[in-house]
Design a protein around this motif. Sequence first.
Motif, short mmCIF file in Angstrom:
data_model
loop_
_atom_site.label_atom_id
_atom_site.label_comp_id
_atom_site.label_asym_id
_atom_site.label_seq_id
_atom_site.Cartn_x
_atom_site.Cartn_y
_atom_site.Cartn_z
N GLN A 1 0.82 -1.20 0.00
CA GLN A 1 0.00 0.00 0.00
C GLN A 1 0.86 1.26 0.00
O GLN A 1 0.53 2.25 -0.66
N GLU A 2 1.96 1.22 0.72
CA GLU A 2 2.86 2.37 0.76
C GLU A 2 3.52 2.60 -0.61
O GLU A 2 3.62 3.72 -1.09
N LEU A 3 3.96 1.51 -1.24
CA LEU A 3 4.64 1.62 -2.52
C LEU A 3 3.74 2.17 -3.61
O LEU A 3 4.17 2.98 -4.45
N ALA A 4 2.49 1.72 -3.61
CA ALA A 4 1.59 2.04 -4.73
C ALA A 4 0.53 3.08 -4.37
O ALA A 4 -0.30 3.42 -5.21
N GLY A 5 0.55 3.59 -3.15
CA GLY A 5 -0.43 4.59 -2.78
C GLY A 5 -1.79 4.03 -2.46
O GLY A 5 -2.80 4.73 -2.57
N GLY A 6 -1.86 2.78 -2.06
CA GLY A 6 -3.13 2.15 -1.73
C GLY A 6 -3.49 1.06 -2.72
O GLY A 6 -3.14 1.14 -3.90
N VAL A 7 -4.18 0.04 -2.25
CA VAL A 7 -4.56 -1.10 -3.09
C VAL A 7 -6.08 -1.22 -3.15
O VAL A 7 -6.74 -1.21 -2.12
N SER A 8 -6.61 -1.32 -4.37
CA SER A 8 -8.06 -1.49 -4.52
C SER A 8 -8.42 -2.83 -5.16
O SER A 8 -9.59 -3.19 -5.21
#
Length: 243
Positions: free
Chosen positions: A73-80
């Motif tokens: 989540q930190e790497l990609a700005g959140g996971v959906s």
Amino acid sequence: MNALLLLGGHSDIGGELAARLCSGRPVVLAARRADSLADVAARLRAAGATAVHTLAFEAADLASHRELVERAQELAGGVSTAVLAFGILGDQARAEKDEAHAAEIATIDYTSQVSMLTVLADTMPHGEIVAFSSIAGWRARRANYVYGSTKAGLDAFCQGLADRLHGTPLRLITARPGFVIGSMTQGMKPAPMSVTPAQVADAVAAEIRTGKGSATLWIPRRLRLLAWVMKLVPRPVWRRMPR
């Protein structure tokens, strides 16, 4: 917060599904051999992923699951969108005599899945989680009952989790494919109503794009009829059924 997390970056089905869903969004690939994901990453970039990150992932290390998801989540700005595509078929003959191998199959194909699904359901505010059950779990066969039992347990867990998520912005899609012709089953004779990783990915991607709420997908759809027939086969006949 629209990144795609693929747990099991080397998975045939996972790679096909990620290629269908990655356009215009960042992707995080998690796998045991994270340093050998270059080809997968290149394919996703070519398919339109805005960025591809890789993380080392050991499914059997349950204590690391929450930290891995937080890192993604930190790497990609959140996971959906999260796809659980990791697992092993194992060696049935070996598992019948080697309790450590039987436990390994159970840990990776059931316990690790339960752990990761719980983490994802707790940390994702919205979107979809994709889990893979199998026709093998519908009625365990003598020829692969160790693997089949893990899919039976996972399927039951997913049905309960789907009910828990009902009415929330987060949904669970449980795919129940037939025999999948891919690297995991290489050298094995395909069963009736076999499917390819691409066919499984097409069905799941279509559900993500057009469906609402949690769903359970038989792939192909007519496999539901075969599953109904399987329940009716007498036990003496069933125990002689091949894989």
